[in-house]
Design an enzyme around this catalytic site. Sequence first.
Site, short mmCIF file in Angstrom:
data_model
loop_
_atom_site.label_atom_id
_atom_site.label_comp_id
_atom_site.label_asym_id
_atom_site.label_seq_id
_atom_site.Cartn_x
_atom_site.Cartn_y
_atom_site.Cartn_z
N THR A 1 29.36 40.18 47.60
CA THR A 1 29.26 38.56 48.39
C THR A 1 31.29 38.55 48.00
OG1 THR A 1 29.81 37.34 46.67
CG2 THR A 1 27.48 36.85 47.59
N TYR B 1 31.57 37.66 32.88
CA TYR B 1 31.05 36.52 33.12
C TYR B 1 29.94 35.22 33.12
CZ TYR B 1 29.91 34.32 38.74
OH TYR B 1 29.46 33.80 39.18
#
Length: 397
Positions: free
Chosen positions: A275, A235
């Site tokens: 999410t 990430y």
Amino acid sequence: MVIQPKIRGFICTNAHPVGCAEHVNEQIEYVKSLGDISEGPKNVLVIGASTGYGLASRITAAFGSGAKTLGIFFEKEPTESKTASAGWYNTVAFEQAANAAGLWNKHINGDAFTDELKAQAIDIIRQEMGKIDLVVYSLAAPRRKDPVTGDVYSSVLKPIGEAYTAKTLNTSKREIEHVSVEPASEQEIFDTVKVMGGEDWERWLNQLDGAGVLADNCQTVAYTYIGEKLTWPIYGKATIGRAKEDLDRAATEITNKLAHINGKAYVASLKALVTQASSAIPIMPLYISLLYRVMKEEGTHEGCIEQINGLFRQGLYSETPTLDSAGRLRQDGKELKDHIQQAVTDLWHQVTTETIDTLTDYKGYHSEFLRLFGFGYDHVDYNADVNPLQPLANLVK
């Protein structure tokens, strides 16, 4: 029709309108319970307004500050035989609640990367809203067509420099596995920045400013995730991280260009949460499951609405916001505390398929994942017939 969840890999391919309404109304009630936001926004454009942090931003602006909101999203409409996407039903619920509260709200469903949609939004703002004092940029898209060249770019989730192998939680099989990802090429890095970086955010603000629809002292914010060492290889220090770094560049450019109206652009770093976007990123389901366990035990866990409510009240509309050395608004401090990260790391090295339930909060992760699509609410009857055709009365045609 009777609507039960259809899960394929890291996504749910359908959604439940009643459950989505529960999901939205829970967030609305949370914001309302905290009272008005002092000096909050009054005319708000939310780009990526139908799920996750974007939806929470729209809810916070409307029900915390009484703001008019124009929401931009790209969602699947319902048919008689298929449900809409969750974002569509979320917006139906938001619209109904906002209408009942007397709050102006309209929506545009389409590709936010296009200049045609930007022009459409500007027309609505000019005709019906007045000047915008807050622009929220919360897009998560896999590809983007450059409006100038017509070239189409696709993003990838890959490390930079060298291959990466790590534990991951396969949510389909409910097993701990190892995932290996080859490093991105220079072209893949470039393409990911084109899709997920700050170029389109900058273009939105340039066109809004050029049209004269931004208020004096207007603020704009784009969301990022920085994380810590466990997530950096896939990430923070990877293609998506490189794209998010480009948001910092864009924030500086936007702030400079809006100096004539005392405008300000911020990047806000938020907490890792379940999410639709994070579910697709290797290792993140395992990391989030562990993080949830640690932070819930400590009593510091927050969801989307708590994070965004805090951002508005303690960041965007505070005289003493928490900023880092790069000028970013930081709402992720509780996650990044040393003892939290150390506890997550310790559990990371211990967890196996056999210990998922004892060492992680996978049940909480899975429950929150289902709720994104309107499933998993105890008081919703998922065996009842439901009409999937839920129209948006305030959708701009």
